[in-house]
Design a protein around this motif. Structure first.
Motif, mmCIF file in Angstrom:
data_model
loop_
_atom_site.group_PDB
_atom_site.id
_atom_site.type_symbol
_atom_site.label_atom_id
_atom_site.label_comp_id
_atom_site.label_asym_id
_atom_site.label_seq_id
_atom_site.Cartn_x
_atom_site.Cartn_y
_atom_site.Cartn_z
ATOM 1 N N GLU A 36 0.821 -1.210 0.000
ATOM 2 C CA GLU A 36 0.000 0.000 0.000
ATOM 3 C C GLU A 36 0.856 1.262 0.000
ATOM 4 O O GLU A 36 0.333 2.357 -0.136
ATOM 5 C CB GLU A 36 -0.948 -0.006 1.198
ATOM 6 N N GLU A 89 -9.698 7.556 -10.215
ATOM 7 C CA GLU A 89 -8.927 6.723 -9.282
ATOM 8 C C GLU A 89 -7.560 7.354 -8.989
ATOM 9 O O GLU A 89 -7.147 7.440 -7.831
ATOM 10 C CB GLU A 89 -8.756 5.311 -9.851
ATOM 11 N N TRP A 93 -5.810 8.778 -5.448
ATOM 12 C CA TRP A 93 -4.477 8.441 -4.902
ATOM 13 C C TRP A 93 -3.717 9.707 -4.547
ATOM 14 O O TRP A 93 -3.162 9.829 -3.457
ATOM 15 C CB TRP A 93 -3.637 7.652 -5.903
ATOM 16 N N PRO A 167 -2.117 -0.782 -6.549
ATOM 17 C CA PRO A 167 -3.182 -0.354 -7.469
ATOM 18 C C PRO A 167 -2.637 0.343 -8.721
ATOM 19 O O PRO A 167 -3.187 0.182 -9.816
ATOM 20 C CB PRO A 167 -4.032 0.594 -6.618
#
Length: 192
Positions: A36, A89, A93, A167
């Motif tokens: 992460e 998205e 972030w 991601p």
């Protein structure tokens, strides 16, 4: 005494097993937390890909009403539908990382600031595309979007090489796969 030693051995064994389990859990949590985490490449990928995608959407928005083929109109809609959620998205972030989010209006009508990014069109190219129609528009649009997609694929490959945020790595995979397929499709459209 034997009974006491047996109980003591059982207690020590239980503590050792519990200790090992806790270390495994901690290692698993550390691994999950590491996936992460983000690095400078992840930030740069998002900050560059947002305006890159915004320009692709701007180009897709030019297609309706220009006398383009139904196939091109469908492709333009497909590009918009794929890239807007990715913009959303990546913006999330950047906000969660307390990083600058590119201004969506900065890519519209001001492409000079992004000219160094792979595949970005200049103001002159965008103006010429906007002035075109019919087969001339379609040919220009396909040639420009192939170049644009090739730049995105290159940026995604750099992300895969130097990034670490899971991601973002998954998005880079998807960009490479989907945009290379669209490049192939556009090359076929140009050839026909």
């Amino acid at each position: 005494m034997k009974k006491y030693l047996a109980v003591l051995a059982a207690v020590l064994t239980a503590l050792l097993v519990a200790g090992c389990g806790s270390n495994a859990d901690t290692a698993s949590e550390s691994s999950s937390a590491a996936s992460e985490e983000h690095n400078t490449q992840d930030v740069m990928f998002a900050q560059m890909m947002v305006p890159h995608h915004q320009q692709a959407i701007e180009m897709a928005d030019m297609v309706p009403g220009r006398g383009a083929s139904p196939q091109l109109e469908s492709l333009a809609e497909q590009i918009k539908n794929a890239q807007q959620p990715e913009i959303d998205e990546m913006t999330g972030w950047l906000e969660s990382w307390d990083q600058n989010v590119p201004d969506p209006d900065s890519s519209m009508g001001d492409h000079a600031g992004h000219a160094g990014m792979g595949g970005m069109m200049t103001d002159e190219q965008m103006t010429a595309l906007e002035a075109a129609s019919g087969p001339e528009f379609e040919k220009m649009w396909l040639e420009m979007m192939i170049q644009h997609h090739a730049g995105a694929v290159q940026m995604a490959e750099e992300q895969k090489e130097y990034g670490q945020y899971e991601p973002a790595m998954a998005m880079a995979d998807e960009i490479i796969k989907s945009q290379q397929a669209e490049i192939d499709q556009m090359e076929e459209m140009l050839a026909s």
